[in-house]
Design an enzyme around this catalytic site. Structure first.
Site, mmCIF file in Angstrom:
data_model
loop_
_atom_site.group_PDB
_atom_site.id
_atom_site.type_symbol
_atom_site.label_atom_id
_atom_site.label_comp_id
_atom_site.label_asym_id
_atom_site.label_seq_id
_atom_site.Cartn_x
_atom_site.Cartn_y
_atom_site.Cartn_z
ATOM 1 N N SER A 160 0.814 -1.215 0.000
ATOM 2 C CA SER A 160 0.000 0.000 0.000
ATOM 3 C C SER A 160 0.850 1.269 0.000
ATOM 4 O O SER A 160 0.319 2.366 -0.190
ATOM 5 C CB SER A 160 -0.932 0.012 1.216
ATOM 6 N N LYS B 181 -6.138 4.637 8.166
ATOM 7 C CA LYS B 181 -5.031 5.441 7.648
ATOM 8 C C LYS B 181 -5.416 6.919 7.576
ATOM 9 O O LYS B 181 -4.646 7.804 7.963
ATOM 10 C CB LYS B 181 -4.612 4.924 6.277
#
Length: 804
Positions: free
Chosen positions: A655, A698
């Site tokens: 990611s 996140k």
């Protein structure tokens, strides 16, 4: 020209829940009984397995914990068990031919207890009858006749010897069952002193006479051992006949009662024979020692030798058993034999055989955790063997090893008719299938539990009704429509999807229970949305020590993360940490350096052996992107280092590959990146941005940092557009986004992300060329220059110019 990206609207940051729909559901509870919601595929698989009575159709329930696997399986089994007949009862009786091999016997429901009571009553009567029966006049008269017959023979033999002794002036003496002789002179028996006073001739005469009499006595009593044996045999036969006469009617009654059960008839036939010897050994006063007689438990001895050992019993009409074994050890599954210490040895009997889970579930269903079963190879091998042979295996080497060379039992095996349901994870299911070829043959049905439930109006309806039912039955409280709406959003967040609810319904009920704590603290009986939020915040606070410490390190400058300004080769990546049952996001600085060389793109994490496979793959893709994008006309030659700064643990996942590429291109082009932005996403070699996991955590991790330093209105996060459906953000972030103080952008390509980070047009390719001042144009020129320097072409051009 790259299209101008605008921040996502607040409507796109979380799913909308209709309060009116929730209120309608509250006012009209679901009309049907809801044992479980969702998981149609798993329910269909279970129904199929329960309908298949053929061998091998056992079930592996695949799914993670808290998905409601156990609840649904147990409810299904209990409902189906009511349609099955009551199983047979099983018991063990003594094998009088070989005590090591007890005999297994089955009976219909309720009959085992009845038989045990009948045998117990029979043994009570035997205990009450003996030894008193040996005192009745008839027995004593016959016993005296036998004794008199023996005494007559004995007396006749002694009389003959006594007459012979009288003829020789010797007296026969009998004292304490000892026979002796004494000389007689003038009608008087001589003592030792008087005998010593006789002359030698007279003494010699008596010595010779007594020696002859002793020989005659031996000759007369030579048949004495045979007489004693005959007398003892007659007495034993008398006792046997007395016992048989007393017990025969009792056993005859039992034989008549159980005439239709051949196993019981055989058992009673053996009992008829063995009870005689048992009575003579344990209940005969002539045999039993007087010492310790008061401590002798005759009834207990008889019970241990004759009473049946019931393993499993049922009542008439009982449903088939549904058994869950939480600790599937060998003994707990297959049964065990208990041992007792006696004079330094271990002893046991058929009465010490204990039932296991397979015995208790025989004729029904057994549920176990697959991981625990597979933790012990002997258990797994024994279970497979039992399923293949259709017998409960209790004769495996395990028992011999546990008691060494002591007396062990080999009980007759009991037929097995059970359906096994194993609960396990997805990874475990595929691992077993790969390494054990017999697994697919024995567990042919897979009940696959999904992580998600489709968020239809019907599913929300069932969700709300199930929560209300739990509150009424367990918490004795109710919920407002706003609270239920908040719970629905919580479930969306657990699923990380705007159109799916989480299948972890247990987490929802746990949250409701915790919210009820705060409700009671406020002295209320109705759970509100504020109570739900308070419960969520409470759990975050209890488990948030580590995340707060990491945020504090950034605040104090120990961890370098910038949220303002611009920098070349530096970008804020977003990571998510999973610790225990909590997950939280935290920003991480990613840096890149580029210089002339031919080492390629070096992943510092991989070189330091901190980067795992997927992360390393993501970094390797960067080279493919650069080559495909820019190096069509020249050889891609450069040296670059990429690192996630101040990271000292293992890193996995791809990611960060979008952020790493943006940092790398910034280092190549020397274009500064806006530090107010953070980004996450993976890429492929064509520069397309792909979805990642943990997007909500996140975003929230970077938002907390920006909030702590003060929101400027320029800060924001870049995410993959394909992750839009996964956004279920906190109300605080939605409010900040709506007010324009924090922004969330969704991108589809690397060019869009670079445009947002640098404020410079990415540039579109025309005939293989990019606009000179665009990002791609600058990157192409720099990479070509580095290639020329490394390959020496730049020096050759300079030499040509000097020579001209």
């Amino acid at each position: 020209m790259t299209k101008k990206l605008i921040p996502l609207s607040h409507d796109a940051l979380a799913p909308a829940v209709s309060i009116s729909h929730v209120q309608t559901c509250i006012q009209n509870p679901y009309p049907e009984s809801l044992a479980f919601i969702g998981q149609k595929r798993a329910q269909t698989a279970l129904d199929f397995a329960l309908g298949m009575d053929l061998p091998g159709y056992n079930v592996f329930v695949m799914g993670e914990a808290a998905l409601g696997r156990f609840t649904m399986v147990k409810d299904k089994l209990e409902a189906h068990s009511k349609t099955r007949p009551t199983p047979k009862e099983w018991l063990y009786v003594n094998n009088y031919d070989d005590h090591r091999e007890p005999i297994a016997m089955f009976m219909q429901a309720g009959q085992s207890k009845e038989l045990a009571d009948d045998i117990d009553e029979f043994l009570d009567e035997v205990s009450d009858t003996f030894p008193a029966a040996f005192d009745n006049p008839g027995y004593q008269r016959k016993k005296k006749s036998i004794d008199r017959h023996f005494d007559n023979k004995y007396d006749a033999a002694l009389n003959a010897v006594e007459q012979l002794a009288a003829d020789k002036s010797v007296a026969l003496l009998e004292e304490n069952n000892q026979v002796g002789f004494a000389p007689v002179v003038n009608g008087k028996q001589l003592d030792d002193a008087e005998f010593a006073a006789l002359d030698e001739k007279m003494q010699g005469h008596f010595f010779e006479a007594i020696e002859g009499l002793e020989d005659a006595l031996i000759e007369a009593l030579i048949e004495l051992p045979r007489w004693k044996r005959e007398s003892s045999e007659k007495l034993r036969n008398l006792k046997k006949s007395t016992v048989e006469i007393a017990t025969k009617p009792l056993i005859k009654t039992l034989e008549h009662k159980y005439a239709n059960h051949i196993g019981v008839v055989r058992y009673l036939k053996d009992l008829r024979i063995e009870i005689v010897d048992a009575v003579l050994e344990w209940l005969d006063d002539d045999v039993s020692s007087e010492e310790g007689k008061d401590d002798f438990d005759s009834k207990g001895m008889l019970s241990d030798f004759f009473a049946p050992n019931i393993l499993i019993e049922y009542k008439d009409g009982d449903a088939a058993p549904v058994v869950y074994e939480p600790n599937p050890t060998f003994g707990n599954i297959f049964g065990k034999v208990e041992y007792a210490a006696s004079q330094g040895n271990l002893i046991t009997s058929y009465r010490s055989i204990q039932a296991g889970a397979l015995h208790r579930a025989n004729g029904g269903y057994l549920i176990m955790d697959a991981e625990k079963v597979l933790a012990n190879p002997q258990v797994w091998d024994g279970l497979k063997l039992s399923l293949k042979t259709h017998q409960i295996k209790n004769d495996l080497p395990y028992q011999d090893n546990s008691v060494g060379s002591s007396f062990t039992l080999r009980p007759q095996l009991i037929p097995l008719d059970v359906k096994i349901i194993l609960l396990g994870s997805r990874d475990l299911y595929y691992t077993i299938g790969e390494y054990d070829e017999e697994f697919a043959e024995l567990f042919r049905v897979l009940a696959d539990f999904d992580y998600y439930l489709p968020s239809s109006d019907k599913m929300q309806y069932q969700f709300i009704s199930k929560v209300q039912e739990y509150c009424d039955a367990t918490l004795s409280c109710s919920l407002t429509a706003q609270a239920l709406s908040r719970l629905l959003k919580f479930s969306y967040r657990q699923a990380e999807h705007q159109t799916k609810l989480s299948a972890r319904f247990a987490d929802v009920l746990e949250l409701v229970a915790e919210a009820s704590f705060y409700t009671k603290q406020d002295g209320e009986t109705e759970i509100t949305a504020e109570h739900i939020d308070e419960a969520i915040a409470g759990k975050q606070y209890r488990t948030g020590q580590l995340s707060e410490n990491m945020l504090s390190d950034i605040k104090e400058g120990h961890t370098l993360i910038a949220t303002q300004g611009n920098a070349v080769g530096k970008v804020n990546g977003l990571t998510v940490l999973h610790i225990g049952d909590t997950a939280f996001g935290t920003p991480a600085r990613i840096t890149a350096t580029v210089y002339a060389g031919a080492d390629g793109v070096i992943d510092v994490e991989r070189e330091a052996e901190l980067g795992k496979a997927i992360h390393s793959k993501g970094v390797m893709l960067l080279t493919g992107y650069l080559g495909n994008k820019y190096a069509q006309e020249f050889s891609l030659t450069l040296s670059a280092n990429i690192a996630i700064e101040q990271s000292y643990g293992y890193i996995d996942g791809d990611s960060a590959s979008l952020a790493e590429l943006c940092g790398l291109i910034s280092a190549i082009t020397q274009l500064p990146i806006n530090q107010s932005m953070a980004l996450t996403g993976s890429i492929n070699q064509h520069g397309e941005v792909q979805a990642i996991g943990g997007v909500n955590e996140k975003i929230e991790g970077f938002f907390k940092l920006c909030k702590m330093r003060g929101l400027t209105g320029e800060q924001g996060v870049i995410i993959p557009r394909s992750n839009l459906v996964n956004l279920v953000l906190d109300d605080e972030i939605i409010a900040a986004s709506s007010a324009g103080r924090f922004h969330i952008y969704a991108v589809e390509s690397v060019d869009e992300a670079l445009n947002l980070l640098t404020g410079v047009e990415a540039g579109q390719s025309e005939n293989g060329e990019y606009p000179p001042l665009s990002i791609n144009g600058l990157a192409l020129a720099r990479l070509q220059h580095i290639a020329d320097v490394v390959n020496g072409e730049d020096k050759e051009e300079d030499s040509d110019k000097e020579s001209q």
